[in-house]
Design an enzyme around this catalytic site. Sequence first.
Site, PDB file in Angstrom:
ATOM      1  CE1 TYR A 271      -3.871  -1.933  -0.417  1.00 29.11           C
ATOM      2  CE2 TYR A 271      -2.769  -3.398   1.131  1.00 29.11           C
ATOM      3  CZ  TYR A 271      -3.758  -3.164   0.189  1.00 29.11           C
ATOM      4  OH  TYR A 271      -4.620  -4.171  -0.171  1.00 29.11           O
TER       5      TYR A 271
ATOM      6  CG  HIS B 224      -0.822 -10.987  -7.037  1.00 26.28           C
ATOM      7  ND1 HIS B 224      -1.991 -10.311  -7.250  1.00 26.28           N
ATOM      8  CD2 HIS B 224      -0.380 -10.596  -5.806  1.00 26.28           C
ATOM      9  CE1 HIS B 224      -2.260  -9.543  -6.206  1.00 26.28           C
ATOM     10  NE2 HIS B 224      -1.286  -9.683  -5.318  1.00 26.28           N
TER      11      HIS B 224
END
Lengths: 43, 545
Positions: B224, B371
Amino acid sequence: MEKDKKYKAPQGTVALVILYVILIIALWGSAYLTMLARGGTIG
Amino acid sequence: MYASVKKLTGWYLGVGMVALFIGGAMGPLQKLEHVGINVYPALQNVGLNSYYQGLTIHGVLNALVWTTFFIVGFLTFATVNSLERDLTHPKLNWASFYIMVIGLVMAAVPVLLNTATVLFTFYPPLQASPFYYMGLTLVVVGSWVGGWGMFLTYYAWRKENPGVQTPFIALASNITMAMWQIATLGIATEMLWLIIPWSLGWVDGIDPQLARTFFWFTGHPIVYFWLLPAYVSWYGMVPKQVGGKLFSEPLARLVFWLFLLLSIPVGLHHQYLDPSVPAGWKIVHAVLTYSLFIPSLLTAFNIIASMEIGGRARGGTGLLGWIRALPWDNPSFTAQNLAMILFAFGGIGGLTNASYNLNLVIHNTMWIPGHFHLTVGSGVTLTFFGIAYWLVPKLANKPLFSNKVALWQAWTWFAGMLLMSNGLHILGLNFGSPRRTMLGVAPYASSDWQPLLIEAALGGIILGVSGLLFYTNMLGTVFSKKTLTEEIEMPVAEPLDPHPAPAWLDTWRPWVVATVVLILVSYGPLLVNLISNLNLTSPGFNALW
């Protein structure tokens, strides 16, 4: 823009987000089925 | 305007881009090795000893160095320009840069000398030169100091502007840095308490389980830390670039607060396979991981709606006709929009691999790099390229070298990443092909893998070409003899609703307190348990490759 008034609410966005949710379900489901086809997590 | 921060940002971006160039160059080599083209023996003359050394360089320079330098530079720049106020302590921010550079050199030298081939996750008991760990620690400490410079500037602005709502970009940038300060306490503890004394030989052994837990305390929120600066641009700048407005600014603020709250207490979803972590705590972290889907989907809705406003303002009609009306000839927008699309698929993969049973199947497979390249390699990096397409010309006071090359760069990155990540995901899920492995010499490698490995290699080569296009443009811009005739302004999106957001979305204390409480609840008992059963028994393993 006048004739486009009905799109004042972001209907295109709503359509895309719904499409995204469907994609999530489809791809996640597909991954899950692949996992089961491989014998799950057993063995 | 704000000459000091312009120069500082330029240096942050420059160092980050050099790191990405070297780290990125390793990527295609790995993919070629997987299809049996092993170039590493030929590269021993230039000091590249093995696939694993190259993989370490790739991970450290791309995932840790490029991102951190770009982010600290960009967020500092964004804060100053959003507050329309210069840094209060520019020397502090410059100190941040120097500390990070010293750390980078300290970490890079052992990596290049092959005494730190432990990959970017540096899991003990793999053991590197102590300089590697001390260097990475300094990079983190430097980023903290950069954050302090931002906070002090924000604090001064607040004193000067009582009662005024914080501009969105400044608020979002500062929340990101605040989250980073809290999140990195895990890795700081791991380094200072466990790894550095062990690598220096002051203690004989290490507790790999506790070290991994501290690592992932930081290791998921770091995602994040990479992503939120991209969100700063997607929410705060892209709507302006497409001629639209931010659909809901209060919702955007709420999303950033939710990421502060929820980014950190989720690390155990990286440790589903760790035997010493009780299942109950894994479930708690799994639930919290899925709660991150809420701000993520809010983000998807809000940003697409903002672009829909822009597309319609540009004459787009119909349910989806506005998409064609978006400024696809603007490489900054195009790169960021393609990044969003790739990231949307990365999000689906993330949801999937956060589920316990699927994680057991794909955790140590090629699925994970697939991913990872859709998220940090695309959602983040391609967005940063898009930002660079207006920011570097602004900093250099020179026009972008070539719009056309930039557009080709964005589209080739998109195509290359689709191919590579598709191949890697299927290899992991369908065949269990291991990650972080020299598949080209693996005796268990199946011929069934070959078409997918070729697909991934093709994607990797296209990504390499795309990277060269990016650097051509950056160098062409910086060394151009032309100068801008008109200064480029940082794009700042206006909210659709001009009324200020509710005051509770501009108030720090409840969010920070809730964040700390949630961390204590979700990590506290586990850490107490692991620390009270500390096992400093594992010796280090080094010089494996």
